[in-house]
Design an enzyme around this catalytic site. Structure first.
Site, PDB file in Angstrom:
ATOM      1  CG  ASP A 425      51.282 -87.033 -12.401  1.00  0.00           C
ATOM      2  OD1 ASP A 425      52.369 -87.314 -11.877  1.00  0.00           O
ATOM      3  OD2 ASP A 425      50.422 -87.879 -12.730  1.00  0.00           O
ATOM      4  CG  ASN A 433      56.483 -96.835 -17.450  1.00  0.00           C
ATOM      5  OD1 ASN A 433      56.902 -96.625 -18.592  1.00  0.00           O
ATOM      6  ND2 ASN A 433      56.792 -96.065 -16.419  1.00  0.00           N
ATOM      7  CG  ASP A 442      62.271 -94.152 -20.837  1.00  0.00           C
ATOM      8  OD1 ASP A 442      61.687 -93.847 -19.771  1.00  0.00           O
ATOM      9  OD2 ASP A 442      63.252 -94.925 -20.892  1.00  0.00           O
ATOM     10  CD  GLU A 468      54.271 -90.407 -12.923  1.00  0.00           C
ATOM     11  OE1 GLU A 468      53.339 -90.848 -12.238  1.00  0.00           O
ATOM     12  OE2 GLU A 468      55.463 -90.794 -12.786  1.00  0.00           O
TER      13      GLU A 468
END
Length: 551
Positions: A425, A433, A442, A468
């Protein structure tokens, strides 16, 4: 003294580590058989012809032949020497040692007699004799419908033993390679259930069976009392080997699909050969059966090369490997066949060229099968990619992960193999973000996915688990190997370079690693443990790997 010495008599003190064909004389029985007494008188009278070949080769179906030579011992004490005829398929071999016109020791051997009748426990025909002072005449009579090839050696026992050791190691090397490939491909068939592998193993099996027969190993080890089968085994097994090779070729090159007319012609020819062999056996036509099988030794490799050429031209997958392999085999079979038939001078290298060619053929065909397997797997992966790939990162999605990993898991459980899972993770991804925007997030996901894919092995399954999170399934991998792979991924992610508006941004990841043991009930449970260790890694400060063997 045993008689007058000829100018080219062999001195017993000479160290002859080569075939003595050029030191001997021969006479073939064109009409009635000659007795030992008649042959001895004919030799003394000079009716035998001098040989100009190191290894005498009379061809298939030749009449019985007598071979003779004199041995001089100028020492007062007897000296032991070994006479050996290194051909394993002579039907009947009579050997006599003559002094003063009288036979002092005789031996009878050959494939038409039980193996126990031989003086030594050898694939070849060996005869030990103590040569007294003076001249001893050695008389040999060979009779066979097989190719009458007579590599005759006259050596001391130490040299004879060295030759035997050399033959043992060389055959061991050839058989070792072939057996290893046979076993490996048999295991592949058991695991994959692709008929190419069982047909290839079958091809190698019949080569071993055929080779061990004409080299004399089978008569020595498997049927020492079955003299009738020994007489027929060479032609029958040569045909079985040739047919097994063609059957593998048909499957490997998909001949019936790509070249149906050629396929039907070859099948028709195989049936014709098979019927002629059955007819020869039914009427006792041993010589006819041999001619059939030896002609097939030329036809079979030529057919394999032809199939390889037209398959390469048609761009059949892996046909180039096959063509190269068949050319090696064809060269080996042809050289051995011509050597046995007498078309070229007989030599040990020529006699055993088929084994060298077959070993190269087997290795190259194994590479071809590996290449085909890779191509097929790539095709399958490409067919699934549109429906089972995460559109952003290009790695598998969760569904694809299970589609690919579950069969590997089932196989691993069935065979009790090690398997591991890495679950990772990206640390603080929500803040990434929020601070830099979803496009930047992204980009980070894509770079992480590329790094994981680059770090993974060919057989590993990489997938985006969600958000993620990424997952890697590692078949045939124990905990130490999986943790090492996870550490590399963790370090790699920390080294990813990301920039936005001239600002360097670093990312890290936490990874959990779990490895199955005998009590792990399912793939899902293994993933659960990996998830537990993932959160342990986060609790311990992030940017690290946490693992423990599943109990």
């Amino acid at each position: 003294m045993g008689g007058s010495a000829r100018a080219d008599s062999i001195n017993i003190t000479d160290e002859l580590d080569y075939a003595i064909g050029k030191h001997v004389f021969f006479l073939q029985e064109n009409n009635a058989p000659l007795s030992l007494e008649e042959a001895t008188k004919a030799f003394a009278a000079g009716r035998f012809s001098a040989s100009d070949q190191s290894i005498l080769n009379f061809g298939i179906g030749a009449p019985p032949a007598w071979v003779a030579f004199n041995v001089i011992n100028q020492d007062a004490s007897p000296i032991r020497r070994q006479l050996s005829v290194e051909t394993s398929w002579i039907d009947l071999l009579d050997v006599a040692f003559i002094r003063n016109g009288v036979s002092i020791e005789q031996f009878k051997a050959g494939d038409s007699l039980p193996f126990a009748r031989r003086q030594t426990n050898s694939n070849y025909f060996e005869f030990n004799h103590d040569f007294a002072n003076g001249i001893t005449t050695v008389m040999i009579r060979a009779a066979t419908v097989d190719p009458m090839v007579l590599p005759i050696y006259f050596t001391n026992t130490q040299t004879a033993q060295s030759r035997k050791i050399f033959h043992g190691y060389s055959y061991g090397a050839v058989y070792g390679v072939i057996v290893a490939l046979l076993a490996y491909n048999l295991l592949l068939f058991i695991g994959i259930r692709n008929s190419r592998y069982i047909l290839y193993s079958n091809y190698l099996f019949w080569f071993l069976f055929m080779n061990s027969t004409y080299s004399g190993h089978s008569f020595r080890w498997f049927w020492p009392e079955s003299v009738n089968w020994q007489l027929w085994s060479n032609p029958v097994l040569m045909m079985a080997f040739s047919f097994s090779g063609l059957l593998f070729s048909f499957k490997f090159l998909q001949t019936s699909t790509h070249f149906p007319n050629t396929y039907r012609v070859i099948i028709g020819t195989m049936i014709a050969y098979g019927l002629m062999m059955v007819a020869s056996i039914a009427v006792g036509g041993h010589e006819q059966a041999l001619l059939l099988s030896f002609s097939l030794i030329f036809v079979f490799p030529a057919t394999m090369v032809l199939l390889g050429v037209i398959s390469v031209q048609a761009k059949v997958r892996s046909a180039k490997y096959y063509l190269l392999a068949s050319m090696c085999a064809a060269a080996g079979y042809s050289i051995t066949g011509m050597s046995v038939w007498g078309f070229i001078p007989h030599h040990v290298a020529g006699y055993r060229a088929a084994e060298i060619g077959m070993m190269l053929d087997a290795i190259l065909l194994a590479l071809a099968l590996t290449d085909q397997f890779r191509i097929v797997q790539n095709d399958k992966m490409q067919a699934l990619v549109l429906s089972q790939v995460d559109p952003l990162t290009g790695v598998n999605n969760r569904r694809a992960f299970f589609d690919f990993s579950q069969p590997l898991w089932d196989t691993g459980v069935r065979n009790n193999h090690d398997m591991s899972v890495i679950l990772l993770d990206i640390d603080g991804f929500k803040k990434i973000n929020d601070n830099y925007g979803h496009s930047f997030g992204d980009e980070a996901l894509v770079k992480v996915a590329k790094l994981i894919k680059k770090s993974a092995r060919t057989g590993d399954i990489v997938a985006r688990w969600g958000g993620e999170e990424f997952i890697v399934f590692l078949p045939e991998t124990d905990l130490a190997e999986a943790r090492s792979a996870a550490e590399r991924i963790c370090s790699g992610i920390a080294g990813i370079e990301l920039k936005i508006k001239g600002q360097d941004v670093s990312i890290t990841a936490s990874l959990g690693v779990a490895c199955k043991d005998a009590t792990t009930p399912s793939l899902e449970s293994l993933i659960y443990y990996a998830d537990v260790y993932l959160y342990s890694a986060k609790d311990q400060g992030r940017n690290r790997v946490c693992s423990k063997l599943v109990a």
